[in-house]
Write an enzyme that holds these catalytic residues in place. Sequence first.
Site, short mmCIF file in Angstrom:
data_model
loop_
_atom_site.label_atom_id
_atom_site.label_comp_id
_atom_site.label_asym_id
_atom_site.label_seq_id
_atom_site.Cartn_x
_atom_site.Cartn_y
_atom_site.Cartn_z
N GLU A 179 -15.60 43.63 -24.00
CA GLU A 179 -14.66 42.49 -23.85
C GLU A 179 -15.21 41.55 -22.80
O GLU A 179 -15.98 41.96 -21.94
CB GLU A 179 -13.30 42.99 -23.31
CG GLU A 179 -12.67 44.08 -24.08
CD GLU A 179 -11.56 44.77 -23.27
OE1 GLU A 179 -11.08 44.20 -22.27
OE2 GLU A 179 -11.20 45.89 -23.66
N LYS A 197 -15.33 39.70 -19.36
CA LYS A 197 -14.75 39.96 -18.04
C LYS A 197 -14.13 38.65 -17.58
O LYS A 197 -14.83 37.69 -17.23
CB LYS A 197 -15.81 40.44 -17.06
CG LYS A 197 -15.22 40.83 -15.73
CD LYS A 197 -16.24 41.55 -14.88
CE LYS A 197 -15.65 42.04 -13.58
NZ LYS A 197 -15.01 40.99 -12.79
N ASP A 242 -12.31 35.87 -15.51
CA ASP A 242 -12.36 35.57 -14.09
C ASP A 242 -11.06 34.92 -13.64
O ASP A 242 -10.95 33.70 -13.48
CB ASP A 242 -13.55 34.64 -13.81
CG ASP A 242 -13.94 34.67 -12.35
OD1 ASP A 242 -13.37 35.48 -11.61
OD2 ASP A 242 -14.80 33.86 -11.96
N TYR A 301 -5.45 43.50 -21.38
CA TYR A 301 -6.61 44.30 -21.80
C TYR A 301 -6.46 45.79 -21.54
O TYR A 301 -7.42 46.54 -21.71
CB TYR A 301 -7.91 43.78 -21.17
CG TYR A 301 -7.83 43.52 -19.69
CD1 TYR A 301 -7.80 44.57 -18.79
CD2 TYR A 301 -7.79 42.23 -19.20
CE1 TYR A 301 -7.73 44.34 -17.43
CE2 TYR A 301 -7.72 41.98 -17.84
CZ TYR A 301 -7.69 43.04 -16.96
OH TYR A 301 -7.61 42.81 -15.62
N LYS A 346 -22.29 42.05 -15.52
CA LYS A 346 -22.04 40.68 -15.06
C LYS A 346 -23.10 39.71 -15.56
O LYS A 346 -24.22 40.08 -15.86
CB LYS A 346 -22.02 40.66 -13.52
CG LYS A 346 -21.05 41.64 -12.91
CD LYS A 346 -19.79 41.01 -12.43
CE LYS A 346 -20.00 40.32 -11.13
NZ LYS A 346 -18.76 39.96 -10.47
N CYS A 362 -15.60 -0.44 4.70
CA CYS A 362 -16.19 -0.05 3.41
C CYS A 362 -17.70 -0.30 3.46
O CYS A 362 -18.13 -1.41 3.80
CB CYS A 362 -15.55 -0.87 2.29
SG CYS A 362 -16.39 -0.66 0.72
N CYS A 373 -18.33 -3.45 0.83
CA CYS A 373 -17.82 -4.82 0.99
C CYS A 373 -17.33 -5.10 2.41
O CYS A 373 -16.85 -6.20 2.68
CB CYS A 373 -16.73 -5.11 -0.02
SG CYS A 373 -15.18 -4.26 0.37
N CYS A 418 -10.81 1.89 0.56
CA CYS A 418 -11.29 0.54 0.86
C CYS A 418 -10.20 -0.43 0.46
O CYS A 418 -9.67 -0.37 -0.65
CB CYS A 418 -12.57 0.26 0.06
SG CYS A 418 -12.92 -1.49 -0.09
N CYS A 427 -13.92 -5.78 -4.32
CA CYS A 427 -15.04 -5.05 -3.73
C CYS A 427 -16.10 -4.82 -4.80
O CYS A 427 -15.81 -4.25 -5.85
CB CYS A 427 -14.55 -3.71 -3.17
SG CYS A 427 -15.88 -2.59 -2.70
S1 IVH Z 1 -10.61 46.71 -17.28
C1 IVH Z 1 -10.37 50.37 -14.74
N1 IVH Z 1 -11.12 44.60 -18.61
O1 IVH Z 1 -12.24 42.65 -13.42
C2 IVH Z 1 -10.63 49.27 -15.62
N2 IVH Z 1 -10.93 44.42 -16.28
O2 IVH Z 1 -13.03 44.91 -10.82
C3 IVH Z 1 -9.66 48.24 -15.44
N3 IVH Z 1 -11.16 42.13 -15.42
O3 IVH Z 1 -9.91 42.92 -11.12
C4 IVH Z 1 -10.14 46.93 -15.65
N4 IVH Z 1 -11.49 41.18 -17.36
O4 IVH Z 1 -8.84 42.61 -13.34
C5 IVH Z 1 -10.91 45.12 -17.40
N5 IVH Z 1 -11.52 42.75 -19.94
C6 IVH Z 1 -11.31 43.26 -18.74
C7 IVH Z 1 -11.32 42.50 -17.58
C8 IVH Z 1 -11.13 43.10 -16.35
C9 IVH Z 1 -11.39 40.98 -16.07
C10 IVH Z 1 -11.04 42.23 -13.96
C11 IVH Z 1 -10.05 43.22 -13.47
C12 IVH Z 1 -10.58 43.63 -12.12
C13 IVH Z 1 -12.00 43.23 -12.18
C14 IVH Z 1 -12.88 44.43 -12.08
#
Ligand code: IVH
Length: 694
Positions: free
Chosen positions: A122, A124, A126, A235, A324, A418, A421, A434, A440
């Site tokens: 999946e 990750k 942010d 998730y 990552k 400014c 001008c 300005c 200007c």
């Molecule tokens: S699973 C134990 N799946 O990434 C596993 N985490 O340190 C639980 N995060 O703060 C997490 N996308 O919130 C999982 N598809 C995803 C995620 C995900 C983002 C975040 C999670 C955690 C950090 C991992």
Amino acid sequence: MICYKDLHMTDLDIQSKIEKLREEIRNHNFLYYTKSNPIISDEKYDGLLRELKELESRYPLLMSADSPTQKVGAAPVKGFITVEHAAAMLSLDSALAEVEIREFDKRVKRLLGDGDIEYVAEPKLDGLSVEIVYENGRFVRGSTRGDGYRGEDVTQNLKTIKSLPLLLQKIDGIPQFLAVRGEVMMSITGFDRLNKNLAQNGQAMFANPRNAASGSIRQLDSKITASRPLDIFFYDILFQQGGRQFSGHWEILKTLPQWGLKVNPNIKKCDHIEDAIDFHKNMADERDRLDYEIDGVVIKLNDLVARRQLGTKSRSPRWAIAYKFEPRREKTKLEDIVIQVGRTGALTPVALLRPVDVGGVTISRASLHNMDYICKLGVKIGDKVRVERAGDVIPAVTRVYKKERTGDEKDFSLPDKCPVCNSVVIKTGAYHLCSGGISCPAQLKESIKHYASKNAMDIDGLGTKLVDRLVDEGLIGSVVDLYKLKPEQLKSLEGFAEKSSQKLVSAIEKSKNRPFNRFIYALGIKNVGRHLAEVLAANFSSIDALLKETSKDKLMQINEVGPEVAQCILDFFANDRNLELINKLIAQGVVPEKEDVAIENILAGKRFVFTGTLTKLTRMQAQDAVKKLGGRVASAVSAATDYVVFGDNPGSKLAKAGKLGVSTISEDEFLNLIRWIKGSDITDIRYTLKTIIY
Ligand code: IVH
């Protein structure tokens, strides 16, 4: 005490109507927010929601905490309480290299025995990790991750997220108790828009969408959270009691959306680790096309029994790993800070950076926004800084490495004049402005583009490139010169023939009689957007009135105009060069047309009685508004009364209304009622009221 009427037989019909509407709206929410597959138009949806709100306001006893209308935020709180999670919210081990992922796979195989292992991969996400708890399908609580075991109770704020259902879809298998884990996200476009608004209001901006999501969820005033463009993806099931039992993670991800819980669509079941590695490569390519931030891929074992066998370490499970992406942040030197003057005259400090590759893009400049941002970072010229890039978002300087200072770093401050001008620079909020206005030179090109733009004077064919060319060729030195352009002059430009030259000149000619509000907007007064331009146009009869009658008092009488905006308007008209420019435009035949504001008879036939002290309007103003909108005001309550509007300390009229079964509404509801009937937003109605009253 507020008395509401008792429930009679007919009210049961109303109750079932309300329930039906809620059900219908929930279903559309599910189709729109979770499935991204709406089946009705926005107008139709708004109509349903409006109908429900109106019924709930007339029958407050029938209000329910999980009504779809309850996604607007509640009263501010002083702080958050701490709550314990249903299960520990673990974090993840992370890896940057492919070899580490193969090692992870080997470790898993060693512990579970040979043979290919099925994984689920999946993105990750942010954002901000949260726990959401449903009891019997009803959202009861939500909290931040905190230390993994306890987090802050942010229930009220989470409630405002549109894609978070307050009631789960009623299908078989919903657990009596369900704690799910998800990520609160802010889209990149939403983040850009939010930062722009914050900047315009002189407020501190967020460095990236993650901080913006986190800052929005941790607001003490949930109405602010409600105004932020937040989304949530789920998730994981942290804990469940009862309901459908799962043997694999893939099955969970396929079931959550059926319950109404949104799962990110970019998920993959992988037969072996190679598939997961491929998925990582694909997502790295996909990353820039997404409107939200991801910083890697999470690879998880699919088999839940095998997961239990592997177990967890102190803070992270052995059955998952975060693979990552290369970070889109780098360290570089801030070599200088230059000043850019924008259309509205804002002096923007821009960092000139030693060029650095941030995730495949060479970055050499980054906006530092304003002096507040510079002070908050504590950045000096010569500092080593961190540069971040989020999606296609403009790069940002997000950190200063103060320990690496040599002593040669220099403080930066914005000048009093400014740099282009030499006009006086005025400080408004976090901004330095300005005062030269559209005279200007640095603002010239941008202001001409703005003047000609669709929502302003709408000069067809006069786009960005052409404006640049006209200015560069010396054909125009101000918007006034547009009206002096002759087809013969244009013909000298490359690519311009007889016909195209004539076409542009007549498009310019056409712009002479645009509505007054567009003209005001076209002037490019700082903080005067389209809506405020309409408000000003409604409050001043002509350009002449705007020039002669604009005073702080007059401006401050207008609801939408606060002191900051008023000052911007006054500064603009106090500048002789701006006045000269407007007079020259008039001399060229620019005569904006004043449009009459149509006031509908939206309260025709409705009888109102007021009781108690109103706080947003005076009693007189409210009564005038009713009359001007076609309604009638009476002093005594009778069966013929449609609404009793109550303020603070209401009198016996309210009790009488209760006895007679007359609808009782608060001051806010009164304003809202007008809004609902009118079908516009609250600022529009204030504007309408203001127009009526004064
Ligand atoms: S699973 C134990 N799946 O990434 C596993 N985490 O340190 C639980 N995060 O703060 C997490 N996308 O919130 C999982 N598809 C995803 C995620 C995900 C983002 C975040 C999670 C955690 C950090 C991992």
